[in-house]
Scaffold this motif. Sequence first.
Motif, mmCIF file in Angstrom:
data_model
loop_
_atom_site.group_PDB
_atom_site.id
_atom_site.type_symbol
_atom_site.label_atom_id
_atom_site.label_comp_id
_atom_site.label_asym_id
_atom_site.label_seq_id
_atom_site.Cartn_x
_atom_site.Cartn_y
_atom_site.Cartn_z
ATOM 1 N N ARG A 175 55.058 38.036 55.998
ATOM 2 C CA ARG A 175 55.944 39.169 55.763
ATOM 3 C C ARG A 175 56.520 39.661 57.089
ATOM 4 N NH1 ARG A 175 53.073 43.006 51.163
ATOM 5 N NH2 ARG A 175 53.072 41.442 49.493
ATOM 6 N N SER A 176 57.847 39.792 57.122
ATOM 7 C CA SER A 176 58.519 40.217 58.346
ATOM 8 C C SER A 176 59.775 40.981 57.947
ATOM 9 C CB SER A 176 58.845 38.997 59.217
ATOM 10 O OG SER A 176 59.391 39.378 60.448
ATOM 11 N N ARG A 177 60.710 41.088 58.876
ATOM 12 C CA ARG A 177 61.983 41.726 58.580
ATOM 13 C C ARG A 177 63.018 41.257 59.588
ATOM 14 N NH1 ARG A 177 61.801 47.988 60.566
ATOM 15 N NH2 ARG A 177 60.920 47.649 62.631
ATOM 16 N N PRO A 236 63.704 43.367 54.403
ATOM 17 C CA PRO A 236 62.393 42.709 54.339
ATOM 18 C C PRO A 236 62.576 41.221 54.049
ATOM 19 C CG PRO A 236 62.826 43.912 52.314
ATOM 20 C CD PRO A 236 63.959 44.241 53.249
ATOM 21 N N THR A 244 60.157 37.420 53.542
ATOM 22 C CA THR A 244 58.884 36.705 53.512
ATOM 23 C C THR A 244 59.160 35.252 53.894
ATOM 24 O OG1 THR A 244 57.969 38.125 51.790
ATOM 25 C CG2 THR A 244 56.910 35.994 52.126
ATOM 26 N N LYS A 280 57.674 31.622 54.213
ATOM 27 C CA LYS A 280 56.597 30.729 53.813
ATOM 28 C C LYS A 280 56.725 29.426 54.597
ATOM 29 C CE LYS A 280 56.322 32.710 49.180
ATOM 30 N NZ LYS A 280 56.285 32.432 47.723
#
Length: 241
Positions: A91-93, A110, A112, A114
């Motif tokens: 999770r980041s931004r 936001p 995500t 993977k």
Amino acid sequence: MNRPALRLFLTVSFGLVLLAAAAGARANPNAGLEQMARDFLQPAVEQALAEQAGMPLRAEVVMGELDSRLRLAPCNGIEPFLPPNGRLWGRSRVGLRCVDGPTRWSVYLPVTVKAFGPAWVLKAAVPAGDTLTQEHAGRAEVDWAAHPSMVLALPERWIGQQAAYALTPGQVIRENMVRAPQAFEAGTPVKVSANGNGFAVTVVGQALNAGHVGQAARVRLPSGKVVSGTVRADQTVELPL
């Protein structure tokens, strides 16, 4: 259908299409910003995975959305960016800022990230302190970024290691799950060695902490001096020179 009726039908249909398009634009007025952020992220993610993982991983980016009620001032130049100390992992931004406009603004989306790649997944439970063997795990593709601890994709990095805590089937083997085998306990007499160019010195001291192979341990020498060195498999503490 006669011509007047057909003309009316086409007019109404075209009007409905325009209304639907307008409604879609109103529903997500920031779609262009979100696409800009996605275009910026994809190459950045690929580079980040190449640098951090050490092996090829398949990236998947799940973008969030800006609040549809958000109304930003017009801007002639918008620049995507990563926040300070931002990491494209899990999770980041990602940020977008106006760099050429009457009103400067910044927004964050936001995201995500993977990172799918090969890993080892436990097939059976492993009690805390037990030694891991090849039979304990099987190969599978997993999301490396699902947990902050790094995946141990190479079997030599976990085979022969001890379970740091009770492990359960289905867990991906990661760094925080294993520890080096314990060579001795605190208070145990241990050999301390120092090897140099043409000489070798060995004395017996007392371990001040439990010693794990490959890790540091502190030992009190007969003189009372406390030294720190690396624990070897033969229960010797090797001092750096």
